[in-house]
Each structure stands twice: as structure tokens, then as C-alpha cells.
Write an enzyme that holds these catalytic residues in place. Sequence first.
Site, PDB file in Angstrom:
ATOM      1  N   ASP A 119       0.989  -1.357  -0.110  1.00 59.43           N
ATOM      2  CA  ASP A 119       0.252   0.128   0.056  1.00 59.43           C
ATOM      3  C   ASP A 119       1.085   1.128   0.246  1.00 59.43           C
ATOM      4  O   ASP A 119       0.004   2.820  -0.291  1.00 59.43           O
ATOM      5  CB  ASP A 119      -1.407   0.169   1.078  1.00 59.43           C
ATOM      6  CG  ASP A 119      -2.188  -1.098   1.020  1.00 59.43           C
ATOM      7  OD1 ASP A 119      -2.416  -0.894   0.080  1.00 59.43           O
ATOM      8  OD2 ASP A 119      -2.811  -1.584   2.082  1.00 59.43           O
ATOM      9  N   ASP A 175      -6.389  -5.395  -4.970  1.00 61.63           N
ATOM     10  CA  ASP A 175      -6.402  -4.138  -5.065  1.00 61.63           C
ATOM     11  C   ASP A 175      -4.887  -3.774  -5.330  1.00 61.63           C
ATOM     12  O   ASP A 175      -4.613  -2.902  -5.321  1.00 61.63           O
ATOM     13  CB  ASP A 175      -6.111  -4.082  -2.946  1.00 61.63           C
ATOM     14  CG  ASP A 175      -7.200  -4.930  -2.615  1.00 61.63           C
ATOM     15  OD1 ASP A 175      -7.621  -6.102  -3.307  1.00 61.63           O
ATOM     16  OD2 ASP A 175      -7.323  -4.126  -1.243  1.00 61.63           O
TER      17      ASP A 175
HETATM   18  N1  GLY Z   1      -7.461  -2.296   0.144  1.00 62.16           N
HETATM   19  C1  GLY Z   1      -7.585  -2.064   1.319  1.00 62.16           C
HETATM   20  C2  GLY Z   1      -9.489  -2.274   1.203  1.00 62.16           C
HETATM   21  O1  GLY Z   1      -9.705  -1.827  -0.248  1.00 62.16           O
HETATM   22  O2  GLY Z   1     -10.018  -2.378   1.734  1.00 62.16           O
END
Ligand code: GLY
Length: 494
Positions: A119, A175
Amino acid sequence: MKTSIIQGNILHRLILACVLLSAMVQAQSHDSLIHNALDFAEYQLGQTVIEINDSTQFPRSTLSDGSWGTRSSSSWTSGFFPGCLWYLYEHTSNHMWKSWARSWTAGVEPEQYNTGTHDVGFMIYCSAGNGYRLTGDEHYRAVILRAAQSLTTRYNPTVGCIRSWDNRTFPVIIDNMMNLELLFWASKNGGDTTWYDMAVSHALRTMEDHVRADGSTYQIVDYNPVSGAIIQKETSQGYQTESTWARGQSWGLYGFTMTYRETGDDCFLNTAKKLADYVIDHLPGDNVPYWDYEAPEIPSEEKDASAAAIAASGLLELCALVPEDSLEVKYRNAAESILGSLVSDSYLAEGSISHGILLHGVGNHNKGTEVDVSLIYADYYFIEALLRYEALASPNLALEGEKYPMPTSLEIYQNYPNPFNPVTTIPYRIDAGAVVAFSVYSLAGQRVYYFKTGYQRAGNHRFLFDGGMLASGTYLVNLQAGSNSRTLKMTLLR
Ligand code: GLY
């Protein structure tokens, strides 16, 4: 009864006039709702700046009294608030937003060294990435490059992917597609070119393993890091392994669209289209998905406005990239329908207790956390989608069959070095949104290089000339935006 040709003609014109008028009225009312939503975003974010008043704290999701719950910069969501502030600076040109955006971007910057999560892409690209795009400040470039390097430490060549989380064996989540943008950008802006290869490899493997035949997606694929084999497929935030978590599907749609923009490889465009078609075919009546497309108690399940906002923004990029006019209309209409719902009273937080912009987001339904709340990432992609929509919207020109509002001017700023080297940056400006094509010709008139950007908003941009394999010599560099064209004579020195 037979209608005479003249009567038929008048009738035809009348019908056409009514259709055009109703399209214009609809567009106008849509436009006023879009403007209202952006005005409201300005108001809410200004209030949030005052509420938080500490640039080491970042709003993430709203609490039961409507105020923001905050996190430190290490939360995966820390980049979205500065990102919202940068978007408002872009929207208003008001330096107040820039100064706030700079403060909260500085607050996220320690994360450039974070090697503990994929992230880092969200954190740094939404904050410093927008900061660099809008200011050209070299400090942000250095931050982005360092963050990209941190992200690459998670790459495993046997799996061909970046590891998303540090739990399980070697989990890769859908993601993660979003965080590839950091690598693509960095590889073209002074980073290592192998970062581009890593991003492409990751996207190819995700296309193979996460995307199902019907265009839906798995959230997690866990790999054996030694053999590269799949251990198992799973979900964390979806209803079950074989169902489709709505936000994950939107991450995939947006991520494969961005990957096509960065690579020009049709396999990614086809994947983006498959994911988009799945979303469009499975949206409920109000065009905002439930938190999982197969949640067991639909229609009493919670909606997830974040999934809707991410999908709308992704569709607005996809519609500008597809070559087929029919698909352009399809994806643009779908985005417009989603935004139409999000700007309505049902989803806009105006008049509610929430300090956010959009209501009805779901963070983690399975854990029962952040359910039916405002989410900062929903707000970020909502603002991005509104700005993308505004830049695309031009009903009159659309009626004339134009793909985009046509720029009436295209300027190339002459402050690039000439002779230039293969990594020269060429600043230019367009006065309406457009796709810009760059061609390099030899003096004999042979095209030796071609690059087409994705849709770009009106304003200042910089083209990083990646001279690649070109030999030293004099070339003609041509920029084309709409019907505007500019040519520079440039001498390349290796
Ligand atoms: N990447 C974490 C979410 O979308 O909750």
C-alpha cells in the site's frame, strides 16, 4: 396515412430538436449536480482541515457521531486525504488547498521507506504523486522514487508478483493492481526500467490468476514463493472465495485500465473491458454495488459507495481509451449513471451528520468494521471521477461527433534543453482535455517513435521523452492534441 417528405422532414427535425433539448436539459441538470457535489466537497474538506488540524493524522472513516476517525501515516489510507486536497487545488487553483496539501503530503512522506506493505503505492502516489503532477516539485519526485524502490523489495521473480500483505505465505490481492501505478510512473521518471517489467509481470499474473472467465475477480491468491505455484485462492473482505467483493472488482477495473494506459498492451485493455462489463451487468437499480455482488441477503445488504466511486473513475478513463465509439459511449454512460446516483441525496452526505463527502461505504463487512460510513478513499475517487467527468463533458461537441472537447491551443514550452538526451522532459499545455500523441520523425520523414497519452485534463503537463533506442541526431518531435499540432526540431545527444 402517408406523410409528405416536407412534413416528414419537419417532423424529423422536431423529434431531433426534442431529443437534443432533452439531452441538453439532462446534461445541464447533471452538470449542476456535479458542481454542487464539488462545492460540497470543498466545504467538507475545508471543515475537515480545521477538524483534524494535525498533519500527522489522517481521516479514514467516520464514527457514529459523523466525525472523522483518524490514523497515522502508516495506515493504507493515509495518502487519500492529501490527495483530495491536491485535487481541490487543481479544481480551484486556490493556494490555500496547495498549502494544506503540502502539509499533509509531508505527513505521509515517512512512508516512502515503508517496505512492509504494497500500500506504499496508495500512500505515496495519491499524495506526492499528485503533488508532483501539479507542482513539478523535484522533492516529490525523489519521494516517489524512494517509495517505488521500497515497493520493489516485495517483488518475487519466481511468482512474478509483488507480495501484498505479510500474513499467509505470499498473498497477492486484487487491490495490488492499483499500486502498480507508482512503479510505472517511477520507471519513466528517473527510476529503474526493471520496475516497469515488475509491474507488467505482476499485472500479467493477476490477469491469469485473479480474473475469472466471466470477468469477475478473486480477492486473494496465495502463492508458494519458492515454486511460484498457487497454494489457494481466498477472500478477506468478500462474502466468500467464489463470490466477487465489490471494491476488489473496482480496484481491478481501474488497475487494468491504468495498466493498459501505461503499456499499450491489448491484453490489459481486454481485461479492463471484461471487468467493466461484469460491473455494468451486475449493478443494482441505483448503480451503486452492494459490498459483494453475491452478498447473501441482497437486497437488504449494505451498499458500498467506495466501490461505485472507484468504478466510475476507472470507467471514465476506460471510455477515453477504447477505440470503438460504441464502447466509449457504453462506459461513459455507465460512469455517468453511477455518478448520477452518488451526487444525489441518497449518497451525498450534504445535510447528514457525516463529515465525509459520500455516505454508505463499507470498509470490512466480514469484521463488522467501518460498515455504512463515509470513507476517505470513496471521497478521493469520487472527486477524481467528478473532475474526470467535468473534463470530458461537452455535450455540444459530443453532438458534433467529437471524442473530446477540442483544444483550441497547444503550447510547448521552450524550456527543455536542446540538444536533449533520451530522458528530457518536454513541458506543454492544452486548453481543453485531450489525448496527446507524440511522434518523433527522422529528418527524412520516417516516424521512429510514437506515444499516446491517456486522456489528460486541460492544463500543464510534462512529457518525459524516453528516447530509448534512438541514435544521436536531429529529429522532428510532433505533438498532436485534437486538431492542434506542434512540431519541434530537436537534437538528441547520447
Ligand atoms: N486495500 C484495502 C481495501 O480496499 O479495503
